[in-house]
Write a protein that holds these residues in place. Structure first.
Motif, PDB file in Angstrom:
ATOM      1  N   VAL A  96       4.716  -0.999 -27.697  1.00 41.73           N
ATOM      2  CA  VAL A  96       4.160  -1.194 -29.044  1.00 41.73           C
ATOM      3  C   VAL A  96       4.679  -2.468 -29.693  1.00 41.73           C
ATOM      4  O   VAL A  96       4.111  -2.932 -30.688  1.00 41.73           O
ATOM      5  CB  VAL A  96       4.455   0.018 -29.954  1.00 41.73           C
ATOM      6  CG1 VAL A  96       3.828   1.275 -29.398  1.00 41.73           C
ATOM      7  CG2 VAL A  96       5.954   0.216 -30.143  1.00 41.73           C
ATOM      8  N   LEU A  97       5.754  -3.046 -29.166  1.00 42.17           N
ATOM      9  CA  LEU A  97       6.259  -4.312 -29.691  1.00 42.17           C
ATOM     10  C   LEU A  97       5.515  -5.442 -28.969  1.00 42.17           C
ATOM     11  O   LEU A  97       5.937  -5.918 -27.916  1.00 42.17           O
ATOM     12  CB  LEU A  97       7.771  -4.420 -29.480  1.00 42.17           C
ATOM     13  CG  LEU A  97       8.624  -3.409 -30.255  1.00 42.17           C
ATOM     14  CD1 LEU A  97      10.058  -3.424 -29.777  1.00 42.17           C
ATOM     15  CD2 LEU A  97       8.558  -3.702 -31.749  1.00 42.17           C
ATOM     16  N   THR A  98       4.417  -5.860 -29.544  1.00 38.90           N
ATOM     17  CA  THR A  98       3.517  -6.785 -28.848  1.00 38.90           C
ATOM     18  C   THR A  98       3.176  -8.024 -29.665  1.00 38.90           C
ATOM     19  O   THR A  98       2.476  -8.907 -29.145  1.00 38.90           O
ATOM     20  CB  THR A  98       2.208  -6.056 -28.491  1.00 38.90           C
ATOM     21  OG1 THR A  98       1.620  -5.518 -29.691  1.00 38.90           O
ATOM     22  CG2 THR A  98       2.464  -4.916 -27.509  1.00 38.90           C
ATOM     23  N   ARG A 127       0.343  -4.597 -37.256  1.00 39.50           N
ATOM     24  CA  ARG A 127       0.208  -4.132 -38.631  1.00 39.50           C
ATOM     25  C   ARG A 127      -0.841  -3.027 -38.682  1.00 39.50           C
ATOM     26  O   ARG A 127      -1.903  -3.121 -38.085  1.00 39.50           O
ATOM     27  CB  ARG A 127      -0.199  -5.280 -39.545  1.00 39.50           C
ATOM     28  CG  ARG A 127      -0.171  -4.920 -41.027  1.00 39.50           C
ATOM     29  CD  ARG A 127      -0.556  -6.130 -41.867  1.00 39.50           C
ATOM     30  NE  ARG A 127       0.373  -7.226 -41.661  1.00 39.50           N
ATOM     31  CZ  ARG A 127       1.536  -7.337 -42.303  1.00 39.50           C
ATOM     32  NH1 ARG A 127       1.899  -6.410 -43.179  1.00 39.50           N
ATOM     33  NH2 ARG A 127       2.313  -8.373 -42.076  1.00 39.50           N
ATOM     34  N   SER A 128      -0.507  -1.964 -39.394  1.00 38.81           N
ATOM     35  CA  SER A 128      -1.435  -0.842 -39.531  1.00 38.81           C
ATOM     36  C   SER A 128      -1.512  -0.431 -40.990  1.00 38.81           C
ATOM     37  O   SER A 128      -0.667  -0.801 -41.812  1.00 38.81           O
ATOM     38  CB  SER A 128      -0.987   0.347 -38.674  1.00 38.81           C
ATOM     39  OG  SER A 128       0.264   0.840 -39.116  1.00 38.81           O
ATOM     40  N   GLY A 129      -2.514   0.354 -41.294  1.00 33.81           N
ATOM     41  CA  GLY A 129      -2.697   0.762 -42.675  1.00 33.81           C
ATOM     42  C   GLY A 129      -1.746   1.846 -43.121  1.00 33.81           C
ATOM     43  O   GLY A 129      -1.618   2.119 -44.320  1.00 33.81           O
ATOM     44  N   THR A 130      -1.061   2.503 -42.164  1.00 34.88           N
ATOM     45  CA  THR A 130      -0.199   3.628 -42.520  1.00 34.88           C
ATOM     46  C   THR A 130       1.260   3.239 -42.727  1.00 34.88           C
ATOM     47  O   THR A 130       2.036   4.038 -43.225  1.00 34.88           O
ATOM     48  CB  THR A 130      -0.271   4.694 -41.422  1.00 34.88           C
ATOM     49  OG1 THR A 130       0.122   4.099 -40.181  1.00 34.88           O
ATOM     50  CG2 THR A 130      -1.689   5.231 -41.296  1.00 34.88           C
ATOM     51  N   GLY A 131       1.654   2.045 -42.352  1.00 38.00           N
ATOM     52  CA  GLY A 131       3.055   1.681 -42.517  1.00 38.00           C
ATOM     53  C   GLY A 131       3.271   0.209 -42.252  1.00 38.00           C
ATOM     54  O   GLY A 131       2.391  -0.497 -41.736  1.00 38.00           O
ATOM     55  N   GLU A 132       4.452  -0.272 -42.605  1.00 38.53           N
ATOM     56  CA  GLU A 132       4.769  -1.672 -42.421  1.00 38.53           C
ATOM     57  C   GLU A 132       5.162  -1.960 -40.977  1.00 38.53           C
ATOM     58  O   GLU A 132       5.454  -1.056 -40.203  1.00 38.53           O
ATOM     59  CB  GLU A 132       5.912  -2.063 -43.357  1.00 38.53           C
ATOM     60  CG  GLU A 132       7.189  -1.292 -43.105  1.00 38.53           C
ATOM     61  CD  GLU A 132       8.309  -1.732 -44.031  1.00 38.53           C
ATOM     62  OE1 GLU A 132       8.282  -2.888 -44.471  1.00 38.53           O
ATOM     63  OE2 GLU A 132       9.202  -0.909 -44.302  1.00 38.53           O
ATOM     64  N   GLN A 133       5.141  -3.227 -40.628  1.00 33.96           N
ATOM     65  CA  GLN A 133       5.520  -3.628 -39.287  1.00 33.96           C
ATOM     66  C   GLN A 133       7.015  -3.418 -39.061  1.00 33.96           C
ATOM     67  O   GLN A 133       7.822  -3.571 -39.981  1.00 33.96           O
ATOM     68  CB  GLN A 133       5.175  -5.104 -39.064  1.00 33.96           C
ATOM     69  CG  GLN A 133       3.681  -5.389 -38.977  1.00 33.96           C
ATOM     70  CD  GLN A 133       3.419  -6.875 -38.795  1.00 33.96           C
ATOM     71  OE1 GLN A 133       3.752  -7.667 -39.677  1.00 33.96           O
ATOM     72  NE2 GLN A 133       2.839  -7.236 -37.670  1.00 33.96           N
ATOM     73  N   ILE A 134       7.363  -3.071 -37.837  1.00 36.68           N
ATOM     74  CA  ILE A 134       8.759  -2.911 -37.435  1.00 36.68           C
ATOM     75  C   ILE A 134       9.103  -4.096 -36.547  1.00 36.68           C
ATOM     76  O   ILE A 134       8.435  -4.343 -35.530  1.00 36.68           O
ATOM     77  CB  ILE A 134       8.981  -1.587 -36.704  1.00 36.68           C
ATOM     78  CG1 ILE A 134       8.635  -0.418 -37.638  1.00 36.68           C
ATOM     79  CG2 ILE A 134      10.409  -1.472 -36.211  1.00 36.68           C
ATOM     80  CD1 ILE A 134       8.695   0.935 -36.965  1.00 36.68           C
TER      81      ILE A 134
END
Length: 1016
Positions: free
Chosen positions: A763-765, A117-124
């Motif tokens: 990045v899928l961790t 999770r990041s502040g710039t976008g939702e989780q993928i």
């Protein structure tokens, strides 16, 4: 001058008045209704009001004349055109265990893994498509094999010499596991003796790891001659090797010969079984098509030659007998009137192709001289034979000599140098041998293959000494020495015998096949090897060029092995006791080797490449090897799975429609389709999905799904006119109707997708579904294949094309449109029809997958479409093509370029920022996906001029001046670059350019540009 007419239908307007028309009409009415109003200037307040109302009315008329998007969609639906749905990105997820487990651990299907999770976008989020069993394993046996496949089981598994005393390519060290571990990550502990395997560089050993996946099988591989990528694979004899291959002169057929069997296939239909020709007993050793393509000649260990009529399957083969042993080679003359054969009896014979009658015979024993080795040293059997256009014949023997002779020459005078031992009396038609024109000596051992260049000036030979040689046959050079030879090049590089040679159609490239499990390409002009070898995990017996020169075919035996990905290897080339971590392919299976059954892995010696050192002695295992499973890899989709959704209850009428709760619906992966369960009491019926009801009868249990609207539809009832013009109306059902009150349940569907799922590697961790004993998860490669759904504007363009196509592939535009329907995840589709008689009826469809780069930079492997994708497109087009059309679905040829430039940045800009923007601009401009004039990919066959590069550089924000710019041709596979110089044509100088191959099947690929920026 002829006036160009617009053939499009005029767009109807409900009201064609514009702003000025409304103003003028209002002023006319003012004059009629209010004549005392005389000031009609724009400064008058009343005129201002008129213009205001005219502007408002003009806006209303504009909207009235537009067809709303919803109506347009409905119009398209009436034509059978629906919006293309999004596709889900795919990625392979690797799950790592905290420690090896004693029992199998299963990663359930639909296990969710997401990005942080990041502040710039939702989780993928991705979800696994199938369950992944992580199976425990242990080592139970060890074995070794040589380059010829001879296996030896090691009884002492704690003291093992891995390879032969002096390792050669193909030697292998085999580890037998107690079971197969498909899709698993295996860690091997190998207690290697310190420094035992000498000669190699520890950080670059010539080794490869493979997994046993099936039985031995003769195979033909088709390779792109430029990129060295496999573009096709033909199966051959089960359990037996393929020894020889040959293309028909037009390139439409490929013949392969193994142990007693010949297969003739369509060279463009990889999946076809082809025509089987039986008749020989034992291995086939020679194969050749006649120049007119009508006859196929074969010969083998049984001593016979057979002539097969390729175009007539019912006509039996003609058998030619006369050789007193195996026949190693056959070749036709240019007119297809004569056939030459070379046999183990030491003779080369000519045969009349039309009648099968024997002609002149040449015995190499008749040409022995005192300096020639005796029969005790060499059998002197001709092993290969080739025909030159002028009728001369070349024969290669196992004594290292190559003989050239002219069958049309008169009988020679006796040569006193010839040995005088008595010879057997010959028949009248074989009275005397023709004179030897030239005898070529250079190979110290047997010569296995000979081939003339297309222009007849060169002869290529392949020898057991691991060298291929080029000989100049120019008659003017016959006086250079007493033997009358001019050795042009010795091609060294193979680390084993060379079995076959083949010239490219243009004569500029030579292909060789060697006992080091490689096929290599050489420059005829310089004798240098071109880039890296064409090689795989199987022995190569023969190599030939396709008549068009773009494809190289190799044959041999595929021992049922598939490459393992090596994650880490601490043994330094089997020279230290350490661990090796392997990712085993999903096809790994139990096999029996040397009467030992298990899941086999092997470490194989590869042919060294330039700058790499070979082994000079074998590594040794001192101690017991250990094996354990520490993880596994499974495919995942960027889509959410919805299961067992109840759609409603049937009303018992036709054309029912049911909305799904989630939309859009992503197409199911692979060959999987949606299943509708219709429950009536205790009985459950499974209905299948179709794309159209057009072919359904009233009893077929089928349905369709509108993926974008998320709507499931059942078959309609259509009112039809009676037969023979009768006024009686009938009703026809297209699909069955569920019983009234039946419950409808959709078993499973996917929703989501889109290009946002094309995430970068590792990045899928985040494991969103907790699983015991799983320590971590990641995607080792970037996700790919995600495409957003189609928009209205594109559908408007596609609608008329679909209406004209009528779901049939006739024109190139039809093929392109249908290919996009079959695979929406494609970025570019281009159909290039044949332009000459030789390839008439061939449609080549070039496809480029839609991928995302890192700031515009693409990796070459991203542009190679998966086999599943090209097969899906080909199958879709095959069902809609015109009868007689051959379809070839391939990626284009990529012409790599590297640009090196030196720039001066403006004072107010940082040099590093200018460099970053310049690199991104170059990668995007010269890209097969985002480059070109319209930004949709660099055009096929278009040159890259130096002016194109300058235009891109000067458009970068912050660039003040371009000081230098250099262009290089680059091979994206090997990394080799060739600088290009300016082309000058007096009196002026043309700009520098990269010549994209004349073939229209090529586009440009940017490979590692270099940008140097100086600050003012």
């Amino acid at each position: 001058m002829t006036q160009m007419l617009d053939e499009r239908l005029p767009t109807p307007k409900l009201d064609d008045r514009r702003f000025q028309d409304l103003v003028d009409e209002a002023k006319r009415r003012v004059q009629q209704r209010c004549p005392e109003w005389t000031d009609h200037n724009v400064s008058d307040p009343g005129v201002t009001l008129i213009e205001t109302f005219a502007w408002m009315t003009d806006q209303l008329l504009y909207r009235l004349n537009r067809v709303p998007d919803l109506n347009y969609v409905k119009f398209l639906e009436l034509l059978g055109v629906t919006l293309l749905p999004p596709t889900a990105a795919r990625a392979d997820l690797t799950f790592r265990l905290s420690k090896a487990q004693p029992t199998a651990l299963e990663i359930p299907a639909r296990t969710q893994v997401s990005t942080p999770r990041s502040g710039t976008g939702e989780q993928i989020t991705f979800a696994t498509s199938v369950p992944l069993p992580i199976v425990p394993c242990s080592q139970q046996s060890l074995a070794g094999s040589d380059a010829f496949g001879t296996v030896r089981i090691h009884d002492d598994i704690e003291q093992v010499v891995c390879f032969s005393d002096r390792p050669r390519p193909g030697d292998a060290f085999l580890v037998g596991l107690d079971r197969a571990v498909p899709s698993c990550m295996v860690r091997l502990y190998l207690p290697c003796r310190q420094g035992a395997g000498g000669g190699i560089a520890p950080d670059d050993p010539p080794l490869a790891w493979d997994a046993r996946v099936g039985e031995d099988e003769g195979v033909v591989h088709l390779w792109n001659a430029r990129t060295r990528e496999v573009v096709g694979r033909f199966p051959g004899n089960r359990g037996h090797a393929l020894h020889r291959i040959a293309f028909s002169p037009d390139g439409h057929m490929l013949a392969s010969a193994g142990d007693g069997t010949i297969w003739v296939r369509d060279a463009h239909a990889i999946e076809s079984s082809g025509r089987r020709l039986d008749g020989h007993e034992g291995p086939l050793l020679a194969l050749s098509f006649s120049p007119n393509g009508d006859v196929l000649a074969s010969a083998g260990d049984d001593g016979t030659i057979r002539l097969w009529q390729v175009s007539d399957e019912d006509q039996p083969a003609r058998e030619l007998t006369g050789h007193a042993g195996a026949v190693f080679g056959v070749a036709f003359d240019r007119s297809t009137s004569l056939l030459a054969s070379a046999g183990a009896d030491g003779t080369v014979r000519l045969w009349d192709v039309a009648t099968g009658a024997p002609g002149r015979m040449w015995d190499v024993h008749e040409h022995r001289v005192a300096a020639t080795p005796t029969d005790a040293d060499f059998r002197r059997c001709p092993i290969g034979v080739a025909f030159l256009e002028d009728g001369r014949v070349a024969a290669a023997g196992d004594d290292g000599a190559v003989w050239l002779w002219d069958p049309a020459a008169p009988e020679p005078e006796p040569d006193p140098r010839l040995q005088s031992e008595p010879r057997q009396q010959r028949p009248a038609e074989e009275a005397a041998p023709p004179p030897v024109e030239r005898r070529l000596l250079g190979h110290p051992g047997a010569v296995f293959g000979v081939a003339f260049s297309p222009d007849g000036l060169l002869l290529a030979t392949a020898g057991s000494d691991g060298v291929a040689r080029l000989w100049d046959l120019d008659a003017q050079k016959a006086h250079d020495d007493e033997r009358g030879i001019d050795r042009r090049h010795a091609l060294t590089g193979h680390q084993g015998p060379v079995y076959g040679v083949s010239f490219a159609p243009d004569g500029q490239t030579l292909a060789t096949a060697g006992g080091d499990w490689t096929a290599r390409l050489w420059s005829v002009a310089t004798g240098e090897q071109l880039q890296r070898p064409v090689s795989s995990h199987y022995p190569v017996a023969d190599v030939v060029f396709h008549p068009k020169g773009e494809i190289v075919a190799t044959c041999g035996i595929d021992g049922g092995w598939e490459r393992c990905e090596v994650e880490s290897d601490g043994t330094k080339g089997l020279n230290e006791a350490a661990h090796v971590v392997l990712h085993v392919p999903k096809t790994h299976s139990v096999a029996t080797i040397g009467e030992h059954s298990g899941g086999w892995l092997r470490c194989r010696v590869r042919a060294v490449h330039a700058g790499q050192s070979p082994y000079d002695k074998s590594p040794v295992i001192d101690g017991r090897c250990l094996a354990e499973t520490i993880g596994g890899t499974v495919a995942a989709l960027n889509a959410e799975t919805v299961s067992d959704e109840v759609l409603g209850v049937s009303e018992g009428v036709a054309a029912q429609r049911f909305l799904l709760e989630r939309r859009p619906v992503v197409p199911m992966p692979g060959q999987e389709t949606h299943v509708l369960e219709v429950r009536v009491g205790e009985r459950v019926e499974e209905w299948h999905e179709v794309t159209s009801f057009a072919d359904a009868d009233e009893a077929e249990q089928c349905f369709t799904i509108d993926h974008v609207a998320g709507e499931l539809a059942l078959g309609p009832i259509v009112r039809e006119q009676g037969a023979n013009g009768s006024r009686t109306e009938t009703y026809r059902s297209y699909g069955a109707v569920p019983q009234k009150g039946a419950e409808l349940r959709l078993r499973r569907y996917l929703t989501g997708g889109g290009k946002r799922g094309n995430v970068k590697e590792r990045v899928l961790t985040i494991l969103r579904t907790p699983i015991a004993n799983v320590a971590s998860v990641e995607n080792r490669r970037a996700a790919a294949g995600g495409v957003d759904g189609e928009d209205i504007e594109n559908a408007k363009v596609r609608g008329p094309i679909t209406l004209r196509t009528a779901n049939r592939a006739v024109t190139p535009e039809d093929y392109e449109q249908l290919a996009r329907e079959a695979a929406p995840e494609l970025a570019r589709v281009e159909c290039i029809p044949a332009t000459d008689d030789e390839h008439a009826g061939e449609a080549r469809v070039l496809v480029i997958p839609r991928v995302e780069g890192d700031n515009g930079q693409l990796r070459f492997e991203q542009l190679v479409p998966p086999v599943e994708l090209t097969s899906r497109v080909k199958d879709y087009l095959d069902r809609r093509r015109v009868i007689g059309t051959r379809i070839l679905v391939t990626p284009p040829n990529y012409h790599g370029i590297t640009i090196a430039t030196k720039l001066l940045a403006r004072p107010e800009f940082e040099a590093e920022d200018v460099r970053r923007r310049t690199l991104e601009a170059l990668y995007r401009a010269f890209s097969p996906i985002s480059g070109g004039r319209d930004g949709n990919g660099w055009e096929f066959g278009r040159h890259v001029l130096q002016g194109d590069v300058y235009a891109v550089l000067q458009s970068v924000h912050g660039v003040d001046r371009v000081d230098d710019c250099r262009l290089f041709e680059a091979n994206p596979v090997t990394g080799q670059r060739t600088p290009l110089s300016a082309v000058t044509d007096a009196p002026g100088e043309h700009p520098q350019k990269i010549e994209v191959p004349v073939s229209p099947y090529a586009t440009v690929f940017s490979y590692r540009h270099y940008v140097f920026v100086e600050q003012q």
